[in-house]
Write a protein that holds these residues in place. Structure first.
Motif, PDB file in Angstrom:
ATOM      1  N   ARG A  19       0.810  -1.222   0.000  1.00 16.64           N
ATOM      2  CA  ARG A  19       0.000   0.000   0.000  1.00 16.64           C
ATOM      3  C   ARG A  19       0.847   1.277   0.000  1.00 16.64           C
ATOM      4  N   LYS A  20       2.086   1.184  -0.403  1.00 17.10           N
ATOM      5  CA  LYS A  20       2.962   2.358  -0.381  1.00 17.10           C
ATOM      6  C   LYS A  20       3.460   2.689  -1.784  1.00 17.10           C
ATOM      7  N   VAL A  21       3.466   3.998  -2.091  1.00 12.15           N
ATOM      8  CA  VAL A  21       3.893   4.495  -3.404  1.00 12.15           C
ATOM      9  C   VAL A  21       4.772   5.714  -3.195  1.00 12.15           C
ATOM     10  N   SER A  22       5.859   5.789  -3.976  1.00 13.41           N
ATOM     11  CA  SER A  22       6.710   6.973  -3.989  1.00 13.41           C
ATOM     12  C   SER A  22       6.586   7.628  -5.358  1.00 13.41           C
ATOM     13  N   VAL A  23       6.442   8.961  -5.365  1.00 15.28           N
ATOM     14  CA  VAL A  23       6.286   9.697  -6.620  1.00 15.28           C
ATOM     15  C   VAL A  23       7.421  10.703  -6.754  1.00 15.28           C
ATOM     16  N   GLU A  24       8.190  10.577  -7.838  1.00 23.31           N
ATOM     17  CA  GLU A  24       9.234  11.552  -8.127  1.00 23.31           C
ATOM     18  C   GLU A  24       8.627  12.695  -8.923  1.00 23.31           C
ATOM     19  N   THR A  25       8.539  13.863  -8.314  1.00 25.06           N
ATOM     20  CA  THR A  25       7.965  15.026  -8.960  1.00 25.06           C
ATOM     21  C   THR A  25       9.051  16.078  -9.170  1.00 25.06           C
ATOM     22  N   PHE A  26       8.700  17.142  -9.878  1.00 30.08           N
ATOM     23  CA  PHE A  26       9.660  18.228 -10.079  1.00 30.08           C
ATOM     24  C   PHE A  26      10.041  18.885  -8.755  1.00 30.08           C
ATOM     25  N   GLY A  27       9.161  18.793  -7.778  1.00 27.64           N
ATOM     26  CA  GLY A  27       9.444  19.394  -6.480  1.00 27.64           C
ATOM     27  C   GLY A  27      10.074  18.456  -5.479  1.00 27.64           C
ATOM     28  N   GLY A  28      10.420  17.234  -5.936  1.00 24.02           N
ATOM     29  CA  GLY A  28      11.008  16.262  -5.028  1.00 24.02           C
ATOM     30  C   GLY A  28      10.123  15.043  -4.876  1.00 24.02           C
ATOM     31  N   ASP A 175       9.349  -0.329 -14.638  1.00 24.87           N
ATOM     32  CA  ASP A 175       9.926   0.586 -13.652  1.00 24.87           C
ATOM     33  C   ASP A 175       8.845   1.198 -12.772  1.00 24.87           C
ATOM     34  N   VAL A 176       7.986   0.341 -12.229  1.00 22.74           N
ATOM     35  CA  VAL A 176       6.926   0.823 -11.331  1.00 22.74           C
ATOM     36  C   VAL A 176       7.005   0.143  -9.966  1.00 22.74           C
ATOM     37  N   GLY A 177       8.137  -0.490  -9.671  1.00 23.47           N
ATOM     38  CA  GLY A 177       8.335  -1.070  -8.345  1.00 23.47           C
ATOM     39  C   GLY A 177       7.694  -2.419  -8.115  1.00 23.47           C
ATOM     40  N   LEU A 178       7.432  -3.163  -9.169  1.00 22.63           N
ATOM     41  CA  LEU A 178       6.802  -4.473  -8.985  1.00 22.63           C
ATOM     42  C   LEU A 178       7.640  -5.401  -8.113  1.00 22.63           C
ATOM     43  N   ASP A 179       8.957  -5.262  -8.216  1.00 23.63           N
ATOM     44  CA  ASP A 179       9.830  -6.151  -7.440  1.00 23.63           C
ATOM     45  C   ASP A 179       9.675  -5.964  -5.939  1.00 23.63           C
ATOM     46  N   THR A 180       9.200  -4.800  -5.500  1.00 24.81           N
ATOM     47  CA  THR A 180       9.050  -4.551  -4.060  1.00 24.81           C
ATOM     48  C   THR A 180       7.887  -5.329  -3.453  1.00 24.81           C
ATOM     49  N   VAL A 181       7.007  -5.871  -4.321  1.00 27.98           N
ATOM     50  CA  VAL A 181       5.880  -6.658  -3.814  1.00 27.98           C
ATOM     51  C   VAL A 181       5.914  -8.080  -4.371  1.00 27.98           C
TER      52      VAL A 181
END
Length: 376
Positions: A19-28, A175-181
């Motif tokens: 249930r966790k997601v990280s988003v790389e945005t222009f602001g960090g 590259d959407v983090g499938l390996d983390t689950v």
């Protein structure tokens, strides 16, 4: 988005755990935690084969083919599916000299065989060179702005100004983090009929649209989203799901009633099972065919010399439709009536009371019903 109370983050999102997601945005980077569910809806990209010279050839895919501002004099299109025939139709009409390279024996191989025969014949009549039973083995483009030499597995080659690959899709899941689950990056994501990912524990991860590979059409992705949204909300409320076939929380149509239209010349449209698919599923199958040009007056009002064909695939035991296929000018607008008949499992006896307006192409429904009656 604001109107429905949703918050939008623009950037590259990846799963980082349950249930966790990280988003790389222009602001960090921003870290998000879902209370109930995470949905992967990243789509797909055109599959480009790893043949010698592919990088130097700089091939087109469907994206470039639909936003190019210039018309190549000579265009090779690889693939005889929906995108291939649509692009061949469009670019030949725009003035390109098109060669369509098809690995199989005909175009649109997943539809009823008569569709590929009619569409292929019309492509040839329009000037498209349709070559079947061939595959690309090598590309050569020594000059970045020069022509491309396409080498084929039958020992021949051809020279074109651009080459377009329309031979399948690949999931955008690398590259959407499938390996983390515990999932494999770059793979299609397997889901159940509620859209829930089956290879991850719990009811929190969903994959919709092209990412799951079930029915890679825009309208089916939207349908899956509606079903999954209802399932997520119901699970969050702690209520039981309606998972019977055609229930509120299952995408049954993905298996039995996928509508598709290809805007070739003539148009091709189908929903449900083909005759071969129905027989493989061990239904008691009856097939009825109608020549639209010869049997339907409204078709000839639509276009002089109308050429087209229609087929119904019927479950003879229950006397309901399993599938319908149409090919001919303007048939795209016939498809939703067929979709309703398939999804609603409307009895043939009731369809007799759905009166088609005169003089329209929809009179084909009456001819099809008559053909079924007379065959019995």
């Amino acid at each position: 988005m604001k109107a429905i109370g949703a918050q939008l983050f623009r950037g590259h999102a990846r799963l980082t755990g349950i249930r966790k997601v990280s988003v790389e945005t222009f602001g960090g980077a921003k870290s998000l935690s879902a209370r109930h569910a995470v949905v992967i809806a990243t789509g797909s990209i055109a599959a480009v084969p790893d043949v010698p010279g592919i990088v130097e050839a700089r091939p087109w895919t469907n994206r470039k083919a639909t936003d190019s501002s210039s018309v190549p004099h000579r265009l090779a299109i690889v693939g005889g599916g929906g995108v291939g025939v649509e692009m061949a139709t469009a670019w030949q009409g725009l003035g390109a000299s098109v060669t369509l390279l098809v690995r199989g024996k005909d175009v649109l191989p997943r539809m009823e065989s008569f569709v590929g025969e009619l569409v292929g014949q019309r492509l040839t009549e329009s000037g498209v060179v349709v070559r079947t039973g061939v595959s690309v083995t090598e590309l050569r483009r020594p000059n970045a702005v020069g022509p491309v030499t396409v080498v084929l597995d039958d020992g021949t080659d051809l020279e074109v100004d651009e080459i377009l690959f329309a031979a399948g899709r690949e999931p955008l899941t690398s590259d959407v983090g499938l390996d983390t689950v515990g999932l494999t990056p770059g793979d299609w994501i397997t889901v159940d009929d509620t859209g829930r990912v089956t290879d991850v524990d719990g009811d929190w991860l969903y994959a919709l649209g092209d990412a799951n590979g079930r029915a890679m059409l825009t309208h089916q992705g939207k349908y899956q989203a509606r079903i999954a949204g209802a399932a997520i909300a119901t699970r969050a409320a702690g209520e039981p799901l309606d998972t019977e076939p055609w229930g509120a929380h299952v995408a049954t149509a993905d298996h039995l009633a996928v509508p598709q239209v290809f805007f070739s010349d003539p148009e091709a449209a189908a929903v449900g099972l083909t005759a071969a698919q129905a027989r493989d599923a061990e239904y008691q199958v009856q097939v009825v065919d109608v020549d639209l040009g010869k049997s339907v007056p409204g078709a000839n009002f639509y276009a002089d010399g109308y050429t087209g064909r229609a087929r119904l695939v019927i479950d003879a035991e229950r006397e309901v439709l399993l599938g319908a296929t149409f090919v001919g000018p303007g048939v795209a607008e016939l498809l939703h009536s067929a979709t309703i008949a398939v999804v609603g499992q409307v009895p043939i006896s009731r369809l007799w009371h759905a009166v088609p307006s005169f003089p329209t192409i929809s009179e084909v429904w009456l001819r099809l019903l008559e053909a079924y009656r007379d065959a019995g």
